[in-house]
Design a protein around this motif. Structure first.
Motif, PDB file in Angstrom:
ATOM      1  N   ASP A 127       0.829  -1.209   0.000  1.00  0.00           N
ATOM      2  CA  ASP A 127       0.000   0.000   0.000  1.00  0.00           C
ATOM      3  C   ASP A 127       0.863   1.259   0.000  1.00  0.00           C
ATOM      4  O   ASP A 127       0.518   2.261  -0.647  1.00  0.00           O
ATOM      5  CB  ASP A 127      -0.911   0.013   1.228  1.00  0.00           C
ATOM      6  CG  ASP A 127      -2.012  -1.033   1.147  1.00  0.00           C
ATOM      7  OD1 ASP A 127      -2.226  -1.579   0.051  1.00  0.00           O
ATOM      8  OD2 ASP A 127      -2.648  -1.301   2.178  1.00  0.00           O
ATOM      9  N   ARG A 207     -11.181   1.153   2.955  1.00  0.00           N
ATOM     10  CA  ARG A 207     -11.199   0.811   1.532  1.00  0.00           C
ATOM     11  C   ARG A 207     -11.236   2.069   0.678  1.00  0.00           C
ATOM     12  O   ARG A 207     -10.531   2.176  -0.333  1.00  0.00           O
ATOM     13  CB  ARG A 207     -12.422  -0.069   1.251  1.00  0.00           C
ATOM     14  CG  ARG A 207     -12.438  -0.761  -0.108  1.00  0.00           C
ATOM     15  CD  ARG A 207     -12.913   0.107  -1.235  1.00  0.00           C
ATOM     16  NE  ARG A 207     -14.202   0.719  -0.986  1.00  0.00           N
ATOM     17  CZ  ARG A 207     -14.662   1.751  -1.698  1.00  0.00           C
ATOM     18  NH1 ARG A 207     -13.936   2.310  -2.653  1.00  0.00           N
ATOM     19  NH2 ARG A 207     -15.840   2.285  -1.417  1.00  0.00           N
ATOM     20  N   GLU A 211      -8.321   2.720  -1.990  1.00  0.00           N
ATOM     21  CA  GLU A 211      -8.635   2.535  -3.400  1.00  0.00           C
ATOM     22  C   GLU A 211      -9.112   3.810  -4.072  1.00  0.00           C
ATOM     23  O   GLU A 211      -9.063   3.909  -5.305  1.00  0.00           O
ATOM     24  CB  GLU A 211      -9.704   1.451  -3.559  1.00  0.00           C
ATOM     25  CG  GLU A 211      -9.256   0.077  -3.058  1.00  0.00           C
ATOM     26  CD  GLU A 211     -10.353  -0.962  -3.198  1.00  0.00           C
ATOM     27  OE1 GLU A 211     -11.405  -0.635  -3.800  1.00  0.00           O
ATOM     28  OE2 GLU A 211     -10.161  -2.089  -2.713  1.00  0.00           O
ATOM     29  N   ARG A 368      -8.415  -3.983   3.534  1.00  0.00           N
ATOM     30  CA  ARG A 368      -8.534  -5.003   2.493  1.00  0.00           C
ATOM     31  C   ARG A 368      -9.719  -5.906   2.747  1.00  0.00           C
ATOM     32  O   ARG A 368     -10.126  -6.126   3.891  1.00  0.00           O
ATOM     33  CB  ARG A 368      -7.257  -5.848   2.404  1.00  0.00           C
ATOM     34  CG  ARG A 368      -6.052  -5.063   1.911  1.00  0.00           C
ATOM     35  CD  ARG A 368      -4.787  -5.883   1.975  1.00  0.00           C
ATOM     36  NE  ARG A 368      -3.656  -5.092   1.508  1.00  0.00           N
ATOM     37  CZ  ARG A 368      -3.119  -5.195   0.302  1.00  0.00           C
ATOM     38  NH1 ARG A 368      -3.621  -6.066  -0.554  1.00  0.00           N
ATOM     39  NH2 ARG A 368      -2.094  -4.448  -0.054  1.00  0.00           N
TER      40      ARG A 368
END
Length: 431
Positions: A127, A207, A211, A368
């Motif tokens: 990450d 998340r 993302e 995740r």
């Protein structure tokens, strides 16, 4: 892990400096064969690298002695001049010396297998490499420093404490132990369930930070969605014409707003159409709107309410376009993609919304789907154990063991083999 691996740790292509990493038991032998033997650990030394009688490069060489290295093995870094010919020559020399190219994530996998980090920290490395905003980097650094692992370890300690109380009553019914030990585990499990539920509810925030927060523009045809999309993206990404239904597909742009990663999507105008291509575009627009974290309902002053209303949620934004042509209603945000009017106000409003949705939490965010699944498994098992605590302590004890196992799988304490491929397949070569 008996073989020795190497990989380019800097981006491929021409550059000022290129770094090749080595790790494994054959590292020192490889350095000696290249003419860089007898180096003091952790001291950068300039050495000529040679192979088969040819000079490869004048390189700065760093040697790390296991277990005090990233991987926990003997390791080294060759800081080379960044020309492609030099990188290729050194790589061919290492192959000739018996080293092999590393697989994606293999350096970090070795670090995990040698106890240098747990599985959650290993994922944080990936990450951190992929982080494009300060917020993503902060979240990854917190996980790399062990914040998420410490939280899960605390949950697991509480589980094991409750399990010990339950099993003491089961295993020693005739011994001199207090009655109703299993019953005394109830308050502890209630507190744990509250913490697990809070962490699970916060999983979506992690998340979104990792993302990217999904913002979708929806509206009728010719409402000005594509013009606003271009203005926010600061480039001519979408075709803009006066013809209704110009946009047929979903267009995405990656932005940073308020320090957060955002994926902004332009979509087809929502209307009924006999054109199969436009109809497919409308279907995709509806699907993207359903999956969005935030919808911007784009409207032109004077246009009637239409199909877009059914996709707007109460806390979504209403954005009135074409403010340079006609006055906008007092509600919502008025903008003009032509003059730039209102765009700064829209950016500020979006930044405030992102900060509200993504900042702050009592727990390090779950980042995740693998973490979320294990957290959900543990929560269900603890709920089941709580309901069985009084009437069936033996079954409650088994549920608590399952919950503890689920949490341990997040950090890789148990049951790790089935997830290693999933975790490290996403890494870049050289990490």
């Amino acid at each position: 892990m008996s073989d020795t691996i190497f990989a380019l740790a800097t981006p491929p292509g021409r550059g000022a400096v290129a770094i090749i990493r080595l790790s494994g038991s054959g590292t020192d032998a490889a350095l000696s064969a290249l003419g860089a033997g007898d180096l003091h650990p952790r001291l950068a030394t300039l050495r000529p690298l040679c192979h088969a009688g040819a000079l490869l490069d004048q390189a700065l060489v760093l040697r790390f002695q296991g277990p005090r290295s990233y991987t926990g093995e003997d390791a080294a870094e060759l800081h080379l001049h960044g020309g492609r010919a030099i990188i290729e020559a050194v790589s061919l020399a290492l192959l000739d010396l018996g080293l092999r190219p590393a697989e994606p994530g293999e350096f970090t996998r070795r670090a995990f297998e040698n106890g240098r980090m747990d599985l959650a920290q290993a994922e944080a490395v990936a990450d951190l490499v992929d982080a494009e905003t300060a917020t993503q980097a902060r979240q990854a650094l917190g996980q790399l420093e062990g914040a998420l692992s410490a939280t899960y370890a605390g949950f697991r300690r509480d589980l094991l404490t409750a399990l010990a109380l339950v099993e003491a009553e089961i295993d020693f019914p005739d011994e001199d132990v207090p009655d109703n030990l299993a019953r005394s585990a109830g308050p502890l499990l209630d507190r744990l369930l509250a913490d697990l539920s809070a962490a699970l509810a916060d999983a979506e925030r992690g998340r979104r930070v990792r993302e990217g927060y999904r913002i979708v523009l929806i509206g009728e045809t010719n409402a000005g969605k594509s013009a606003l999309f271009n203005a926010l993206a600061r480039r001519e990404a979408a075709i803009v014409t006066p013809i209704a239904g110009t946009t047929r597909d979903v267009l995405d742009a990656d932005l940073v707003i308020g320090g957060y990663a955002v994926t902004l999507s332009d979509t087809a105008g929502l209307r009924e159409s006999d054109d199969p291509i436009e109809a497919e575009g409308v279907r995709r627009a509806r699907a993207r709107a359903e999956a969005a974290d935030l919808r911007l309902w784009i409207r032109a002053p004077g246009d009637p309410d239409g199909a877009a209303r059914s996709y707007a949620r109460p806390d979504d934004f209403v954005v009135w376009t074409k403010a340079d042509l006609r006055p906008s209603p007092p509600s919502g945000i008025s903008v003009s993609a032509v003059t730039g009017q209102g765009l700064e106000d829209l950016q500020v409003a979006l930044a405030e919304r992102l900060a509200r949705d993504l900042s702050g939490a009592d727990f390090p965010a779950v980042t995740r789907e693998r973490h979320r699944r294990r957290l959900s498994d543990a929560t269900v098992a603890v709920q089941r154990a709580r309901s069985r605590l009084i009437d069936a302590p033996e079954l409650a004890g088994e549920d608590l063991r399952r919950a503890a196992d689920a949490l341990a799988r997040v950090t890789g304490e148990i049951g790790v083999e089935d997830v290693l491929g999933e975790v490290f397949a996403t890494f870049c070569i050289g990490k």
